[in-house]
Motif scaffolding. Structure first.
Motif, short mmCIF file in Angstrom:
data_model
loop_
_atom_site.label_atom_id
_atom_site.label_comp_id
_atom_site.label_asym_id
_atom_site.label_seq_id
_atom_site.Cartn_x
_atom_site.Cartn_y
_atom_site.Cartn_z
N LYS A 120 13.83 14.77 58.84
CA LYS A 120 12.45 14.51 59.29
C LYS A 120 12.20 15.08 60.68
CE LYS A 120 12.29 10.06 56.83
NZ LYS A 120 11.29 10.43 55.79
N LEU A 121 13.27 15.44 61.40
CA LEU A 121 13.14 15.89 62.78
C LEU A 121 12.60 17.32 62.85
CD1 LEU A 121 16.48 14.49 64.22
CD2 LEU A 121 14.21 13.45 64.34
N ILE A 145 23.05 18.89 60.12
CA ILE A 145 22.71 18.27 58.84
C ILE A 145 22.51 19.37 57.79
CG2 ILE A 145 20.22 18.12 59.32
CD1 ILE A 145 22.36 15.66 57.24
N CYS A 146 21.99 20.52 58.21
CA CYS A 146 21.81 21.64 57.28
C CYS A 146 23.16 22.18 56.82
CB CYS A 146 21.00 22.75 57.94
SG CYS A 146 19.32 22.28 58.41
N TRP A 147 24.13 22.21 57.71
CA TRP A 147 25.48 22.65 57.36
C TRP A 147 26.14 21.64 56.42
CZ3 TRP A 147 28.38 26.26 56.16
CH2 TRP A 147 29.76 26.35 56.40
N TRP A 202 18.96 27.10 57.31
CA TRP A 202 18.28 26.21 58.26
C TRP A 202 16.94 25.80 57.64
CZ3 TRP A 202 16.11 27.70 63.74
CH2 TRP A 202 15.84 26.53 64.45
N PHE A 203 16.85 24.55 57.22
CA PHE A 203 15.64 24.06 56.56
C PHE A 203 14.52 23.86 57.58
CE2 PHE A 203 19.24 22.36 54.01
CZ PHE A 203 19.05 23.18 52.90
N GLN A 204 13.32 24.13 57.14
CA GLN A 204 12.16 24.02 58.01
C GLN A 204 11.36 22.74 57.81
OE1 GLN A 204 11.85 26.38 60.54
NE2 GLN A 204 13.89 26.72 59.64
N ASN A 205 11.66 22.00 56.76
CA ASN A 205 10.99 20.72 56.55
C ASN A 205 11.87 19.85 55.66
OD1 ASN A 205 10.18 21.22 53.63
ND2 ASN A 205 9.04 22.89 54.65
N LEU A 238 15.79 18.24 51.02
CA LEU A 238 16.06 17.31 49.91
C LEU A 238 16.09 18.03 48.58
CD1 LEU A 238 13.93 14.20 50.97
CD2 LEU A 238 16.42 14.49 51.14
N ASP A 239 15.23 19.03 48.41
CA ASP A 239 15.19 19.77 47.14
C ASP A 239 16.47 20.55 46.89
OD1 ASP A 239 12.68 18.83 46.62
OD2 ASP A 239 11.62 20.66 47.21
#
Length: 321
Positions: free
Chosen positions: A206-207, A214-216, A174-177, A182-183
């Motif tokens: 961006k949300l 989207i993380c999955w 789960w990305f935090q930013n 993107l990285d």
């Protein structure tokens, strides 16, 4: 379609404050051929504010009356998790315990053979780790008479009717930013995810909070995974007009681009040649490239922007509710 599996996968169902949607989802699942052999786990999120309490309480009262399954297990959150955390933590808990999972949200109305297909797919592809995701919300139209599963990289908008295994979900993050998300991808992988410009999905990074799906999708793409799909829809979304992604304009028009009709197809062939279906990807790109491109869609989009600017969208939702 016969049930070939050894053990039934548990079903995690995520609910909040939509009683009618939840009831329709449960009743449809109860009509599945394998319902009485299936353990369900209902994750009920707590109200975000005091004004949500009455609706949340109504849902919680209803889910305590549910029967028709092997077992009904209710997890009531003590604080508001919001949809992302509720799903991420709930899926992780159940898939870690059972090794596999079927996931529904409160707006996922299933066909009678949904559980049969999901369990068979979970067994058939268990050792084929390139397959990371099983989906049943098939909103593109495959050729007439097509009755085989197909594969593609895409896992977004799967209507809450999906499944996976622990060793695949272990790759989820789960990305935090936005930068972190993107990285995780190469330039080539970003292009594939966005269907060569047809689907601007990475803007979801961006949300805040970043959507779990989207993380999955990123996890599947960066691990060169694929999703296996039923040839026709075995799940439909009954919350297109009253959920997190509710659109007042859609309710005015009485239509939504993701509306589908459930299939009663019983004979679905499982394919063990796991390669991306180029025709399905072409149809997917075509589907997304048409959204918002028609003159009527552009006019409606402009109208919505005006409503947002005038801060009357919430009023419009209440009027249409």
């Amino acid at each position: 379609m016969d049930n070939l599996n050894k053990t039934q996968a548990p079903v995690a169902i995520f609910v909040y404050n939509r009683l009618d949607n939840t009831r329709q989802t449960i009743e449809a699942l109860k009509n599945n051929y394998l319902a009485q052999k299936t353990d369900i786990f209902i994750f009920s999120d707590a109200p975000k504010t005091a004004k949500n309490k009455k609706a949340v309480d109504a849902v919680r009262q209803y889910i305590k009356t549910i029967t028709g399954f092997k077992s009904v297990n209710i997890i009531e959150r003590k604080e508001n998790f919001y949809i992302e955390r509720n799903i991420i933590e709930g899926v992780t808990e159940i898939v870690n315990r059972y090794g596999k999972i079927i996931v529904l949200e409160d707006d996922g109305v299933s066909a009678k053979n949904f559980l049969t297909f999901m369990n068979n797919a979970l067994d058939f592809y268990e050792d084929k780790e390139k397959v990371m995701h099983i989906a049943t919300f098939t909103f593109i139209k495959m050729p007439a008479g097509y009755n085989k599963v197909f594969f593609w990289r895409y896992s977004e908008n799967t209507g809450g009717g999906w499944g996976t295994w622990k060793n695949r979900w272990d790759k989820f993050k789960w990305f935090q930013n936005e930068a972190e998300g993107l990285d995780a991808l190469s330039i080539e992988q970003r292009g594939k995810m966005e269907l060569d410009g047809a689907f601007n999905c990475l803007s979801s990074l961006k949300l805040n909070p970043i959507p779990w799906d989207i993380c999955w999708y990123v996890a599947i793409t960066r691990n060169n995974g694929l999703a296996v799909n039923s040839p026709k829809p075995l799940i439909k979304n009954n919350g297109l007009f009253n959920g997190t992604h509710f659109s007042a304009i859609n309710k005015i028009l009485g239509k939504h681009q993701f509306e589908v009709e459930l299939s009663d197809e019983e004979e679905i062939i499982f394919e063990d040649n796991i390669v991306e279906n180029t025709e399905a990807v072409r149809l997917l790109k075509e589907f997304y490239s048409k959204i918002g491109k028609r003159k009527r869609d552009r006019v409606l989009h402009y109208f919505v922007k005006i409503l947002v600017a005038l801060r009357i969208t919430k009023l419009l939702k209440r009027i249409l509710a």
